[in-house]
Design a protein around this motif. Structure first.
Motif, PDB file in Angstrom:
ATOM      1  N   PHE A 131       0.787  -1.229   0.000  1.00 61.48           N
ATOM      2  CA  PHE A 131       0.000   0.000   0.000  1.00 61.48           C
ATOM      3  C   PHE A 131       0.820   1.282   0.000  1.00 61.48           C
ATOM      4  O   PHE A 131       0.309   2.333  -0.404  1.00 61.48           O
ATOM      5  CB  PHE A 131      -0.965  -0.010   1.183  1.00 61.48           C
ATOM      6  CG  PHE A 131      -2.063  -1.031   1.029  1.00 61.48           C
ATOM      7  CD1 PHE A 131      -2.991  -0.926   0.008  1.00 61.48           C
ATOM      8  CD2 PHE A 131      -2.149  -2.113   1.884  1.00 61.48           C
ATOM      9  CE1 PHE A 131      -3.985  -1.873  -0.161  1.00 61.48           C
ATOM     10  CE2 PHE A 131      -3.145  -3.066   1.739  1.00 61.48           C
ATOM     11  CZ  PHE A 131      -4.071  -2.942   0.710  1.00 61.48           C
ATOM     12  N   GLN A 149      -4.997   5.055  -3.996  1.00 65.46           N
ATOM     13  CA  GLN A 149      -3.806   4.720  -3.219  1.00 65.46           C
ATOM     14  C   GLN A 149      -3.222   5.942  -2.522  1.00 65.46           C
ATOM     15  O   GLN A 149      -2.619   5.821  -1.463  1.00 65.46           O
ATOM     16  CB  GLN A 149      -2.762   4.068  -4.131  1.00 65.46           C
ATOM     17  CG  GLN A 149      -1.676   3.312  -3.383  1.00 65.46           C
ATOM     18  CD  GLN A 149      -0.755   2.548  -4.322  1.00 65.46           C
ATOM     19  OE1 GLN A 149      -0.950   2.523  -5.539  1.00 65.46           O
ATOM     20  NE2 GLN A 149       0.271   1.921  -3.761  1.00 65.46           N
ATOM     21  N   VAL A 152      -4.926   6.048   0.846  1.00 63.80           N
ATOM     22  CA  VAL A 152      -5.311   4.705   1.281  1.00 63.80           C
ATOM     23  C   VAL A 152      -5.419   4.601   2.806  1.00 63.80           C
ATOM     24  O   VAL A 152      -6.186   3.774   3.323  1.00 63.80           O
ATOM     25  CB  VAL A 152      -4.328   3.651   0.725  1.00 63.80           C
ATOM     26  CG1 VAL A 152      -2.986   3.707   1.427  1.00 63.80           C
ATOM     27  CG2 VAL A 152      -4.929   2.251   0.831  1.00 63.80           C
ATOM     28  N   ARG A 198      -6.946  -2.268  -6.252  1.00 57.99           N
ATOM     29  CA  ARG A 198      -5.887  -1.591  -5.503  1.00 57.99           C
ATOM     30  C   ARG A 198      -6.095  -1.588  -3.990  1.00 57.99           C
ATOM     31  O   ARG A 198      -5.192  -1.210  -3.258  1.00 57.99           O
ATOM     32  CB  ARG A 198      -5.739  -0.149  -6.008  1.00 57.99           C
ATOM     33  CG  ARG A 198      -5.406  -0.077  -7.489  1.00 57.99           C
ATOM     34  CD  ARG A 198      -5.376   1.347  -8.005  1.00 57.99           C
ATOM     35  NE  ARG A 198      -5.223   1.361  -9.466  1.00 57.99           N
ATOM     36  CZ  ARG A 198      -5.231   2.465 -10.205  1.00 57.99           C
ATOM     37  NH1 ARG A 198      -5.386   3.654  -9.621  1.00 57.99           N
ATOM     38  NH2 ARG A 198      -5.096   2.398 -11.520  1.00 57.99           N
TER      39      ARG A 198
END
Length: 251
Positions: A131, A149, A152, A198
């Motif tokens: 991540f 992201q 995140v 993702r």
């Protein structure tokens, strides 16, 4: 990593960490690298088929059907075994595999990670690499750059309070992301696709979420639902301050 988020692998049971798909694959790859003196890469930079098949045959990946892959390909290259490729890159990113003269060699720290009791620590290393150190757009080719992201940490906190029950990506995407950071007209399904590839899919591979396939009422599309596992709250700890209407901080 945001200051409001803390990884707590010491709270993760060893058995739970050992069952996470990425940990299973990572331990297999590291074990191969130690026993063989390294993992020889092809001229294109991928793992050899024999090493890929060794890991592929011993792992299961939520969201991917092994039988379908075997039916589609006569031989399994690393690009065909997405979970194996994803894990191998994560191991390189977090420094447990290092490339030297076309060979990936396990580091001294990596060798210590093969002990079963080190599985929670290995899970923590993989989580951080996925991540915060990998560009996940390189894997899904979704035209949304870095989204979600780049926030995140917030996405994970939102999942911690919303993903107790089975929920679709269509529901979780607006509930757990900052949609306003997408500033150009895009196809309607791209944010949900990015949320799955993702965030939600990697979390299932890390064992922090689980998925199930549901036939929607529309009848023409099989969709996935997701919810967090006990591992989610064991691995992640949040310290979030929220400001009320009077300017006071609430934790």
């Amino acid at each position: 990593m945001p200051q409001a988020l803390r990884l707590t692998p010491y709270r993760v049971p060893v058995e739970a960490a050992l069952a996470a798909p990425m940990v299973v694959a990572a331990r297999l790859l590291l074990d191969l690298a130690v026993k063989q003196g390294g993992l020889v890469l092809t001229p294109a930079g991928f793992l050899k088929r024999a090493d890929v098949r060794h890991v592929f045959d011993r792992t299961e990946w939520p969201g991917f059907d092994k039988a379908t892959t075997l039916a589609m390909y006569k031989v399994i290259n690393e690009q065909d075994a997405y979970g194996v490729l994803f894990t191998r890159v994560a191991l390189q990113v977090c420094g447990l595999l290092r490339k030297r003269s076309g060979v990936l060699r396990a580091t001294r720290v990596a060798k210590s990670m093969l002990a079963e009791e080190a599985a929670p620590a290995l899970l923590g290393e993989l989580f951080q690499a996925v991540f915060w150190e990998m560009n996940l757009q390189n894997f899904d080719r979704n035209p949304l750059p870095f989204w979600p992201q780049h926030h995140v940490g917030l996405v994970l906190w939102c999942l911690s309070v919303t993903a107790h029950e089975w929920s679709s990506a269509e529901h979780l995407t607006p509930a757990c992301t900052i949609m306003e950071t997408i500033d150009e007209p895009i196809a309607r399904d791209l944010p949900g696709f990015a949320m799955v590839t993702r965030v939600l899919r990697p979390l299932t591979w890390l064992g922090l979420m689980e998925d199930r396939t549901q036939k929607r009422a529309s009848g023409w599309l099989d969709d996935e639902d997701f919810r967090k596992t006990p591992l989610f709250d064991q691995m992640l700890s949040f310290k979030v301050e929220m400001i009320d209407d009077e300017g006071h901080a609430r934790h």
